[in-house]
Scaffold this motif. Structure first.
Motif, short mmCIF file in Angstrom:
data_model
loop_
_atom_site.label_atom_id
_atom_site.label_comp_id
_atom_site.label_asym_id
_atom_site.label_seq_id
_atom_site.Cartn_x
_atom_site.Cartn_y
_atom_site.Cartn_z
N VAL A 51 0.91 -1.11 -0.07
CA VAL A 51 0.08 0.00 -0.03
C VAL A 51 0.81 1.09 0.02
O VAL A 51 0.66 2.14 -0.86
N LEU A 52 1.85 1.01 0.94
CA LEU A 52 2.84 2.53 0.94
C LEU A 52 3.55 2.61 -0.26
O LEU A 52 3.57 3.91 -0.90
N ARG A 53 4.02 1.77 -1.06
CA ARG A 53 5.04 1.70 -2.06
C ARG A 53 4.15 1.93 -3.25
O ARG A 53 4.61 2.78 -4.01
N HIS A 54 3.14 1.05 -3.70
CA HIS A 54 2.23 1.30 -4.83
C HIS A 54 0.90 2.23 -4.92
O HIS A 54 1.09 3.25 -5.90
N GLU A 55 0.43 2.30 -3.71
CA GLU A 55 -0.76 2.87 -3.66
C GLU A 55 -0.35 4.44 -3.48
O GLU A 55 -0.80 5.39 -4.08
N LEU A 56 0.45 4.61 -2.54
CA LEU A 56 0.95 6.00 -2.18
C LEU A 56 2.25 6.64 -2.54
O LEU A 56 2.75 7.58 -2.27
N GLN A 57 2.95 5.56 -3.58
CA GLN A 57 4.33 5.85 -3.96
C GLN A 57 5.06 6.41 -2.98
O GLN A 57 6.15 7.28 -3.28
N ASP B 9 10.12 4.69 0.45
CA ASP B 9 11.37 4.65 1.42
C ASP B 9 11.42 3.18 2.00
O ASP B 9 12.48 2.83 2.57
N ALA B 10 10.36 2.75 2.57
CA ALA B 10 10.29 1.37 3.02
C ALA B 10 10.48 0.20 1.90
O ALA B 10 9.85 0.13 0.91
N LYS B 11 11.51 -0.80 2.14
CA LYS B 11 11.88 -1.75 1.16
C LYS B 11 11.45 -2.98 1.34
O LYS B 11 11.31 -3.32 2.47
N GLU B 12 11.15 -3.86 0.16
CA GLU B 12 11.27 -5.23 0.51
C GLU B 12 12.28 -6.04 0.15
O GLU B 12 13.01 -6.03 -0.67
N GLY B 13 12.72 -6.43 1.42
CA GLY B 13 14.14 -7.51 1.21
C GLY B 13 13.98 -9.03 1.34
O GLY B 13 14.81 -9.78 0.68
N CYS B 14 12.73 -9.33 1.77
CA CYS B 14 12.77 -10.81 2.15
C CYS B 14 11.27 -11.24 2.14
O CYS B 14 10.98 -12.45 1.96
N GLY B 15 10.35 -10.43 2.43
CA GLY B 15 9.07 -10.71 2.54
C GLY B 15 8.47 -11.50 3.58
O GLY B 15 7.43 -12.20 3.33
N GLU B 16 9.52 -11.87 4.57
CA GLU B 16 8.96 -12.78 5.38
C GLU B 16 9.27 -11.94 6.99
O GLU B 16 9.24 -12.79 7.96
N GLY B 17 9.70 -10.85 7.08
CA GLY B 17 9.76 -10.37 8.30
C GLY B 17 11.02 -10.32 9.04
O GLY B 17 11.07 -10.64 10.10
N GLU B 18 12.13 -10.76 8.30
CA GLU B 18 13.34 -11.30 8.56
C GLU B 18 14.35 -10.32 8.53
O GLU B 18 15.39 -10.06 9.47
N CYS B 19 14.25 -9.46 7.57
CA CYS B 19 15.29 -8.57 7.26
C CYS B 19 15.16 -7.16 8.03
O CYS B 19 15.89 -6.09 8.10
N THR C 285 7.29 6.47 8.18
CA THR C 285 8.34 6.17 7.65
C THR C 285 9.54 7.00 7.88
O THR C 285 9.20 8.03 8.42
N ILE C 286 10.84 6.76 7.17
CA ILE C 286 11.82 7.61 7.32
C ILE C 286 11.64 8.65 6.85
O ILE C 286 12.14 9.92 7.32
N ALA C 287 10.84 8.63 5.99
CA ALA C 287 10.88 10.33 5.20
C ALA C 287 9.98 11.04 6.21
O ALA C 287 10.07 12.19 6.24
N GLY C 288 9.30 10.63 7.14
CA GLY C 288 8.27 11.34 8.22
C GLY C 288 8.99 11.61 9.19
O GLY C 288 8.81 12.60 9.96
N LEU C 289 10.37 11.21 9.41
CA LEU C 289 11.34 11.64 10.36
C LEU C 289 12.30 12.51 9.74
O LEU C 289 13.27 13.00 10.29
N SER D 272 10.58 -1.97 7.62
CA SER D 272 10.10 -1.33 9.11
C SER D 272 9.42 -0.22 8.80
O SER D 272 9.98 0.69 8.18
N VAL D 273 8.32 0.04 9.64
CA VAL D 273 7.73 1.38 9.66
C VAL D 273 7.27 1.50 11.17
O VAL D 273 7.35 0.52 12.07
N LEU D 274 7.16 2.72 11.53
CA LEU D 274 6.28 2.69 12.77
C LEU D 274 4.76 3.04 12.67
O LEU D 274 4.46 3.94 11.77
N LEU D 275 4.24 1.91 13.46
CA LEU D 275 2.58 1.97 13.21
C LEU D 275 2.20 2.43 14.65
O LEU D 275 2.20 1.62 15.50
#
Lengths: 750, 180, 292
Positions: free
Chosen positions: B45-51, B54-64, B93-97, B68-71
């Motif tokens: 949603v962040l990357r595609h709907e909202l463009q 800055d949050a990246k996909e490295g593994c797709g399984e919560g390991e890397c 996201t980091i852009a927000g900080l 990460s974002v602050l929710l």
């Protein structure tokens, strides 16, 4: 007095990286872009019988590409050109690309991949070096052998009779995954008028350029390759990107739409290159007082299904196999063999971590047999200035390895710790040990490689006096952008802020060679310096500048030149240094323009209730010519050591039928922040006549040493031999369990 | 002979394909509304709907941890959060900080100490560091190790990241004491 | 991403009764999702069997840690972070707090739940041995009402459990029984953080005059389900902790467990380490008497 070089100037692209503004390939979209995916072989070897398409899908909606659609040559042009871009009738490894699909809906695309059913006629596969050597099944060429090298020095056959000891050993290393945190990805776009444009996460734009020309049947000026911000590479994006770029390009050409292909972690791990597994055999003749008289080294690597870069990995591994020691005579046989695994490829160190693991383990073996300490055996055999390496290269610099060893031992508190550990209760749960590794790493391309590359570098000056460095050398974390700008700034006595570097775009920059082999700062940096000085020369010659000038005067001169003559650009081309001679046939002579040297010391603790070894402290001391940016240099060493620790104790590729079974971050274990010791980094600087401002290459050196230092330390702790990495707790357990508790006591390390 | 008979089931399912839903949340201080499937990953949603890439996909399984974002002030792996569960949340996201041209103490420390090399883990790493410092203003080295253990970095060997976090912690504390 | 979100229903009724009604539906199966740290991994891998999910993430009835006179009640949707932040758990049930600390990194602890760990029922789940050792009981709820059972019998086989199709795990109850006991837990993984356990132990015990008065020992990752080593407990109970008992441990442990070779480790390794950890616990128990 230098202003910029030697200082920790801030990373040029650092601000973007810490604000989230940096744009990697998957962050990019192009209008009209669709997504590409790769249908891959599920068997290790065999004929493709049928390909059928599930009628549930409307295949007219999809772009489909097979080998038959390739406009140029169906190969990934590299060295032997034996690797097809798409399998044509025959597959030779699991996950080999057979067919490409593209669609605007990435989710539907994934489903459609399952809708392609391929039937095979399997053939007998080969999965190990030994199987390949037996040649019962020949899977490549006439004998499964990609390449061999032979290095001979002195008269090896004569040493055995004079030897007081003959020490043998066999050492093996496993595959290692580069595990860059950013998966492979590219976007390709094609139109007949402008040709092909490829953006990607990659190390070598001109490698991709060459490969796409051949694959797509396009002339040079109709192919443009642009490197975008790259999230780690470590060699894994040296040659592999030509494959994924080829795939996206074929889809783009067929569809007329831009195509993005980005792998997920599972595909990246299972389908792309890994470090070559290796087996090294040593047989060494040693004198009574522990001096190496001569020996035979047999170094074999598993290249996977196609030749790709194996010959070059083999070359470096073979040349480094003798370590930093003086061999009066030696015979080194290097061999790269084929198996039905996905081709192995470039990974930081490039053959040297493998052969140096063997050499440094073997030195400890020799020490034991002869009855000397690991320290003493090395002292007595280190190369000294004026002596020659295994390839007969004379060491011309004043390197003092004994002194480096002393310093490393002091920094690591080696002596005191060894004594302390020897006195610890042998029945205690935790056994501790110290281990040493001494090694070297040749900077730049081997032998005549740099001459063949004939790298060209450009520097451009704008009317406002801004300098722009034009190189095809890429940034992927190691500091290319920063250090090359520092060099240009220093050369012209300009502020660092007034220098920038162009994006690595083959339309904009000349071919300064690939970003590999620890050559960027040393070789390309030197050319940047020359090209920058060329700018100054032009302005001096035009009477627009005096010999000594301020930054302001330089700016004014640029403005004048640009107004009068247009663009202000200077180029420099690589010239091989005088008196550097390499014989490609005999594999003898000056293998590298220079070597960097290192002594590493590891302190290891083995917990005998869980059989786990962990590194408690690590000292990395290296001589690197000149440190051009201290913060970046420390970062390179620490990162390389961390990967070396992974190589030794954590990172195992689990294979089954030639396919990686643990292709996820959960099951392929790289160290977390909770696993690594303090990595203490120290430098020495002897300068380097052939490197920019005296620098040598440092990118790969730090991954050569940690594994043998650590395994030497484990042996010291437990009194047990381990000659294979990765060394996991299960392996230590098996070794411990065949000893009785009493035996464990009696054979504690020396 | 290929067997495609299971597609009969799929056809049945196609008829009842769930609809998208409208979800609102705050991202980096701005109210956003998206029309997405409830099981779409927050990362997508962040990357595609909202463009917001800055949050990246490295593994797709919560390991890397590179996603990460602050929710609602909690550090989470956005690749593991379904969009529906983020409804109404305050996401950073980091852009927000990042405050325009001004870099935060933490960001400056990362630059000075070499905490970012290739930069792909950096957004997640910075958010984890922020999350840690918000709870443990002066962390020990062990606390930093633990706080960042969910963020994998392949480039640095972590040393300079620890240094950066430590330095930022000290500076932030000094500033707090002087009321600056 | 190997699944299509468009193929999945996810609803969040926000009230327990509404969730239970869905679970009771005959026609279609609804599967609960809490923090998603297991479900979403399966989803991304294209391996999530169910297409209908109901969110129980913030259900009031599943949250909170309540202290009653005889037990502490932990809502099934409590996250590992909430467990780590709980004073009563830190004080009385430190092995559970330790297990919460082992799980993933901070980001996963903020989302992973105790109930999720139980229902996902990985043989390697970190919290389950602690719940076994503490003699936890679980409360299951459905539209038909609540029922309660000892946790020790909950798991019946690999990913099979005493959970009826329409039931939801609501609460985990841990009795105030082990105050003053020696507590020991250890996880052995491939690395120090973010590791799936190869062997995991949680044990509590009381010793007096060198004799074991009471003991509970539980192991994870050595069978299809987390195990209480009841035979070992029976054997050591009432005996002094000495070389004779210690010498019998390896055989006793090997007889009690059924470890396998898998992608992470080997049966032989797991057996040896499990035995070593039990010995380590007994040593700690013995030592606890000399240290005040």
């Amino acid at each position: 007095m230098e202003n910029v070089v030697g200082k920790s100037m801030p990373r040029k692209e650092g601000r973007d990286k810490v604000t989230g503004a940096a744009r990697y390939i998957d962050d990019m979209t192009i209008p009209g872009m669709i997504y590409g995916a790769t249908v891959r072989s599920q068997i290790p070897r065999g004929k493709i019988k049928t390909v059928s398409f599930d009628p549930r899908f409307d295949w007219d909606e999809f772009v489909t590409v097979t080998a038959q659609d390739i406009p140029g040559r169906n190969c990934i042009a590299l060295i032997l050109d034996d690797q097809p871009c798409l399998a044509d009738g025959m597959v030779n490894h699991p996950e080999e690309a057979i067919l490409l699909l593209a669609h605007s809906d990435p989710y539907l695309l994934r489903k459609a991949m399952d809708g392609v059913r391929i039937e095979y006629e399997p053939q007998a596969p080969v999965f190990s070096i030994e199987e390949s050597e037996r040649q019962e099944t020949v899977i490549w060429g006439s004998d499964n052998v990609f390449k061999t090298f032979l290095i001979e020095k002195g008269d090896v056959d004569e040493v055995w009779s004079a030897a007081d000891y003959v020490v043998e050993g066999k050492y093996t290393t496993g595959a290692q995954e580069q595990l860059y945190i950013e998966n492979q990805g590219v976007i390709a776009s094609f139109d007949v008028e402008h040709g092909l444009t490829l953006w990607g996460s990659l190390q070598c734009p001109y490698y991709v350029h060459k490969a796409l020309m051949a694959l797509c049947g396009l002339p040079a000026e109709k192919v443009r390759v642009v490197q975008v911000e790259t999230g780690g590479a470590f060699g894994g994006k040296e040659e592999y990107p030509s494959m994924i770029a080829g795939h996206a390009s074929l889809l783009a050409m067929k569809s007329g739409r831009p195509v993005k292909i980005v792998y997920d972690r599972l595909e990246d791990m299972t389908a792309t290159t890994k470090r070559h597994p290796s087996r090294t055999r040593h047989r060494t003749a040693v004198s009574e007082d522990g001096k190496i008289l001569g020996g035979e080294i047999d170094f074999t690597i598993d290249g996977g299904a196609y030749a790709t870069l194996s010959s070059v990995v083999l070359s470096r591994g073979t040349i480094h196999a003798g370590g930093p020691y003086y061999w009066p005579s030696v015979r080194i046989r290097g061999k790269a063999v084929a198996t039905n695994m996905p081709p192995h490829g470039a990974f930081r160190g490039f053959g040297a971590p493998q052969s140096l693991f063997a050499m440094e383990r073997h030195m400890d073996r020799i020490a034991q047999v002869v009855g000397l300490s690991p320290v003493e055996i090395r002292r007595r055999n280190f190369l000294k200035p004026g002596q020659t390496t295994t390839t007969d290269q004379t060491i011309r610099e004043e390197i003092d390895l004994e002194k480096m060893l002393d310093r490393a031992l002091e920094l690591s508190d080696y002596k005191a710790k060894k004594e302390q550990f020897a006195q610890e209760d042998p029945r205690a749960n935790t056994r501790r040990g110290m281990g040493i590794a001494a090694f070297l790493h040749g900077s730049g391309f081997t032998g005549s490689g740099e001459r063949y590359l004939a790298s060209v570098v450009g520097v451009e000056a704008d009317a406002d006096g801004t300098l722009r460095v034009l190189v095809s050398s890429t940034e992927f974390g190691q500091g290319t952008n920063t250090v090359l700008c520092q060099i240009a700034a220093e050369a012209l006595r300009l502020p660092y802020e007034s220098v920038c570097i162009a994006q690595a775009d083959t339309d904009q920059v000349p071919n300064s060679g690939p970003t590999v082999a620890s050559r960027t700062v040393m070789v390309v940096g030197n050319l940047v310096r020359s090209a920058a000085l060329g700018i100054r020369q032009t302005l001096l010659a035009g009477g627009l500048l005096r010999e000594t000038h301020s930054a302001e005067e330089f700016r004014a001169a640029c403005a004048q030149h640009v107004a009068g003559h247009g663009v202000l650009r200077s180029f420099a081309r690589y010239e091989a240094p005088e008196g550097v001679f390499w014989d490609d046939q005999k594999y003898r002579g000056e293998a590298y323009a220079t070597f960097a040297w290192a002594v590493y010391v590891a302190e290891v603790a083995v917990d005998l209730s869980t059989y786990t070894a962990s590194v408690a402290d690590f000292v990395a001391l290296q001589e690197v010519g000149r440190v051009l940016n201290p913060v970046l240099a420390v970062g390179q060493i620490a990162g390389g050591v961390a990967q070396g620790i992974g190589f030794a104790l954590y990172e195992k590729v689990v294979w089954q039928n030639g396919r990686m079974q643990n292709g996820q971050m959960t099951n392929y274990i790289m160290p977390t922040s909770a696993d690594l010791p303090p990595i203490r980094v120290f430098f020495e600087e002897l300068g380097n006549a052939h490197g920019a401002y005296g620098a040598k290459g440092i990118g790969e050196l730090p991954i050569d040493g940690p594994a043998p230092a650590i395994i030497n330390a484990v042996e010291d702790a437990l009194g047990m031999r381990f000659d294979s990495i990765p060394l996991l707790a299960e392996d230590i357990f098996e070794s411990v369990s065949i000893r009785s508790p009493g035996e464990l006591l009696a054979t504690g390390g020396k | 002979m290929s067997d495609f008979s299971e597609h009969a089931d799929a056809e049945q399912r196609d008829v009842e394909r769930p609809a998208k839903c409208e979800l609102s949340f705050t991202v980096n201080g701005t109210s956003r509304t998206v029309l997405v499937h409830p099981m779409e990953r927050l990362l997508d949603v962040l990357r595609h709907e909202l463009q917001l890439t800055d949050a990246k996909e490295g593994c797709g399984e919560g390991e890397c941890g590179s996603c990460s974002v602050l929710l609602d002030k909690q550090l989470v792996n956005s690749c593991l959060v379904p969009a529906l569960q983020a409804e109404g949340a305050n996401i950073i996201t980091i852009a927000g900080l990042t405050d325009g041209a001004q870099l935060s103490t933490l960001q400056k420390a990362f630059l000075e100490c070499g905490g970012a090399q290739c930069g792909i883990c950096t957004p997640g790493m910075l958010l984890s560091a922020r999350h840690l410092l918000d709870r443990t203003p002066l962390p020990t080295l062990d606390e930093i190790r633990e706080g960042l253990a969910g963020n994998l970095c392949r480039c640095t060997g972590y040393m300079q990241i620890f240094e950066a976090v430590s330095r930022a912690a000290k500076e932030e504390n000094a500033r707090r004491r002087t009321g600056a | 991403m190997r699944s299509d979100p468009a193929d999945y229903k996810l609803v969040a009724p926000g009230r327990l009764e509404a969730v239970l009604s869905l679970l009771a539906e005959e026609r279609e199966e609804w599967v609960p999702i809490a923090g998603g740290t297991d479900v979403m991994v399966q989803f991304a891998a294209g391996k999530l069997a169910s297409r209908q999910l109901v969110s129980i993430w913030n259900l009031r009835e599943l949250k909170g840690i309540a202290v009653a006179s005889e037990e502490v009640r932990i809502g099934a949707a409590c996250t590992y972070t909430e467990i780590r932040q709980s004073d009563v758990i830190a004080r009385e049930f430190p092995l559970l707090a330790t297990a919460a600390q082992w799980t993933g990194g901070i980001a996963n602890q903020n989302r992973g739940t105790l109930g999720g760990n139980i229902i996902n029922a990985s043989p390697a789940a970190d919290s389950l041995p602690a719940l076994m050792a503490y003699e936890a009981e679980v409360i299951l709820v459905s539209i038909r009402g609540e029922r309660r059972m000892p946790y020790v019998g909950f798991h019946t086989g690999y990913k099979t459990m005493q959970l009826r199709r329409d039931e939801l795990l609501k609460t985990i109850c841990i009795p105030h029984r082990f105050d003053g006991y020696t507590q020991y837990a250890r996880k052995v993984g491939a690395r120090n953080a973010q590791a799936i356990s190869k062997v995991c132990i949680a044990a509590v015990g009381r010793i007096s005059g060198g004799v074991i008065e009471d003991v509970r020992i539980a192991l994870g990752s050595v069978a299809a389900v987390p195990l209480r080593l009841t035979e070992v407990e029976r054997t050591v109970q009432g005996n002094p902790v000495g070389p004779e008992i210690i010498a019998r441990v390896p055989r006793m442990v090997a007889a009690a467990i059924q470890p396998i070779d898998d992608i992470r480790s080997t049966a032989r390794y797991r057996t040896a380490v499990a035995s070593n950890l039990v010995v380590e616990f007994l040593d700690k128990l013995r030592a606890s008497e000399s240290t005040p």
